[in-house]
Scaffold this motif. Structure first.
Motif, short mmCIF file in Angstrom:
data_model
loop_
_atom_site.label_atom_id
_atom_site.label_comp_id
_atom_site.label_asym_id
_atom_site.label_seq_id
_atom_site.Cartn_x
_atom_site.Cartn_y
_atom_site.Cartn_z
N VAL A 92 0.86 -1.19 0.00
CA VAL A 92 0.00 0.00 0.00
C VAL A 92 0.89 1.24 0.00
O VAL A 92 1.71 1.41 0.91
N LEU A 93 0.75 2.08 -1.01
CA LEU A 93 1.43 3.36 -1.05
C LEU A 93 0.48 4.39 -0.45
O LEU A 93 -0.56 4.71 -1.05
N ALA A 94 0.83 4.89 0.73
CA ALA A 94 -0.10 5.73 1.49
C ALA A 94 -0.46 7.01 0.76
O ALA A 94 -1.52 7.60 1.02
N ASP A 95 0.40 7.48 -0.16
CA ASP A 95 0.09 8.70 -0.92
C ASP A 95 -1.24 8.60 -1.65
O ASP A 95 -1.95 9.58 -1.81
N ASP A 96 -1.57 7.41 -2.14
CA ASP A 96 -2.83 7.20 -2.83
C ASP A 96 -3.90 6.86 -1.79
O ASP A 96 -3.89 5.76 -1.21
N VAL A 97 -4.79 7.79 -1.54
CA VAL A 97 -5.87 7.60 -0.57
C VAL A 97 -7.13 7.25 -1.35
O VAL A 97 -7.57 8.00 -2.22
N LEU A 98 -7.70 6.08 -1.04
CA LEU A 98 -8.86 5.57 -1.77
C LEU A 98 -10.11 5.63 -0.91
O LEU A 98 -10.09 5.23 0.25
N ASP A 99 -11.17 6.12 -1.50
CA ASP A 99 -12.49 6.07 -0.89
C ASP A 99 -13.31 5.11 -1.73
O ASP A 99 -13.73 5.46 -2.85
N ALA A 100 -13.50 3.91 -1.25
CA ALA A 100 -14.15 2.87 -2.05
C ALA A 100 -14.97 1.96 -1.15
O ALA A 100 -14.63 1.76 0.02
N GLU A 101 -16.02 1.40 -1.73
CA GLU A 101 -16.87 0.45 -1.01
C GLU A 101 -17.25 -0.68 -1.97
O GLU A 101 -17.97 -0.45 -2.94
N PRO A 102 -16.77 -1.90 -1.72
CA PRO A 102 -15.87 -2.27 -0.63
C PRO A 102 -14.49 -1.62 -0.77
O PRO A 102 -14.20 -1.03 -1.81
N ALA A 103 -13.69 -1.74 0.27
CA ALA A 103 -12.37 -1.11 0.29
C ALA A 103 -11.56 -1.55 -0.93
O ALA A 103 -11.71 -2.67 -1.44
N GLY A 104 -10.69 -0.63 -1.40
CA GLY A 104 -9.90 -0.92 -2.59
C GLY A 104 -9.12 -2.22 -2.48
O GLY A 104 -9.12 -3.04 -3.41
N LEU A 105 -8.45 -2.42 -1.36
CA LEU A 105 -7.67 -3.66 -1.18
C LEU A 105 -8.58 -4.88 -1.18
O LEU A 105 -8.21 -5.93 -1.69
N LYS A 106 -9.77 -4.74 -0.61
CA LYS A 106 -10.71 -5.88 -0.59
C LYS A 106 -11.11 -6.24 -2.01
O LYS A 106 -11.23 -7.44 -2.35
N GLN A 107 -11.33 -5.26 -2.87
CA GLN A 107 -11.66 -5.54 -4.26
C GLN A 107 -10.54 -6.35 -4.92
O GLN A 107 -10.78 -7.30 -5.66
N MET A 108 -9.28 -5.96 -4.63
CA MET A 108 -8.14 -6.66 -5.20
C MET A 108 -7.99 -8.06 -4.62
O MET A 108 -7.64 -9.01 -5.33
N MET A 109 -8.24 -8.19 -3.31
CA MET A 109 -8.12 -9.50 -2.68
C MET A 109 -9.16 -10.47 -3.22
O MET A 109 -8.90 -11.67 -3.36
N ASP A 110 -10.35 -9.96 -3.54
CA ASP A 110 -11.36 -10.82 -4.16
C ASP A 110 -10.89 -11.33 -5.52
O ASP A 110 -11.12 -12.49 -5.88
N VAL A 111 -10.20 -10.46 -6.27
CA VAL A 111 -9.64 -10.88 -7.55
C VAL A 111 -8.54 -11.92 -7.32
O VAL A 111 -8.48 -12.96 -8.00
#
Length: 289
Positions: free
Chosen positions: A130-149
């Motif tokens: 996770v690069l903290a500079d990129d702040v994501l507002d997502a539902e479900p969370a951005g990482l969760k979307q990637m983990m599902d993939v």
């Protein structure tokens, strides 16, 4: 049994020169968006995705990050004595969110090198970056979307978004072979191509799900002309041995690594706060600049 992502790496050893003099004595990752430091948004995203084991890559002058995620006995005692239960709960929440480990990068030799120094802490399992500079507002969370993939493909996944063509030279760009539901099979990755050479405008943003075989490739990746080891170049080597996928995140991203992006993010998150939104919006509308 399918591998699961249980750890997230946060590279945070950079010098933050674009925000001098504000970052002369404090880490860039600790600059606040409303009342939370930038890095906390990424940590909370990881927690919302089911990840509690956090590895933060630090360097000189980054002690404030460690202090922020540590227990503050004095602060908690003060808030308790002043009967401020809401603030006390907020102060305690951050230290109880995660299990955190730190590793020093030494020299800031690029993102690939920052990932490489976590090898012993990550071990032989898939992990997020996770690069903290990129702040994501997502539902479900951005990482969760990637983990599902990742659960479906069991291979490395990079987050991408469509960036303006005039900005492709500021990103790692993916060339894709096929697409299904916002998930792309990657044909190639190129770090900061010229516009006329870019195969697409799908830019890699600051989220990755990686497999442990990436470490061997990063060890064999040559330093670029700036002397750094680029993660994109390591992934390009890995792509010769296994498929890599790109996930287009559904949500809103702010690049707080630039001054303009940081200011936009501050306004965005202030307007999302119910106790601030109305008065702040009225203030913005009344500006005569």
């Amino acid at each position: 049994m399918a591998a699961q992502v249980r750890k997230a790496v946060f590279p945070a050893a950079g010098l933050g020169t674009r925000f001098l003099p504000a970052t002369k004595a404090q880490p860039k990752e600790m600059l606040p968006l409303v009342d939370k430091p930038i890095i906390q948004y990424g940590v909370e995203e990881a927690v919302a995705s089911g990840i509690e084991n956090i590895i933060i890559v630090t360097g000189r002058g980054k002690n404030a990050i460690e202090d922020h995620f540590d227990v503050s006995v004095e602060l908690e005692a003060f808030l308790h004595s002043r009967d401020k239960p809401d603030l006390l709960a907020e102060a305690r929440k951050i230290s109880s969110l995660i299990k955190v480990a730190y590793v020093r990068q030494g020299e800031a030799l690029g993102l690939g090198h920052a990932v490489l120094v976590t090898r012993d802490l990550v071990g032989q399992e898939p992990f997020a970056v996770v690069l903290a500079d990129d702040v994501l507002d997502a539902e479900p969370a951005g990482l969760k979307q990637m983990m599902d993939v990742f659960e479906r493909v069991q291979g490395p996944v990079v987050a991408v978004e469509r960036v303006p063509w005039e900005s492709v030279s500021a990103y790692g760009i993916v060339d894709v072979r096929s697409e299904a539901g916002g998930v792309y099979a990657v044909g190639d990755l190129v770090e900061k191509p010229r516009r006329e050479d870019a195969a697409s405008n799908l830019g890699i943003i600051g989220r990755y799900i990686l497999t442990p075989d990436v470490f061997e490739e990063l060890e064999s990746t040559s330093n670029d002309r700036t002397g750094e080891i680029q993660l994109t170049n390591g992934l390009r080597r890995l792509l010769k041995k296994r498929p890599i996928y790109a996930c287009e995140i559904a949500g809103t991203r702010h690049d707080t690594g630039s001054k303009l992006g940081y200011l936009k993010a501050a306004v965005y998150y202030a307007l999302k706060r119910p106790e601030l939104a109305r008065e702040f919006r009225e203030y913005l509308r009344g500006l005569e600049l």
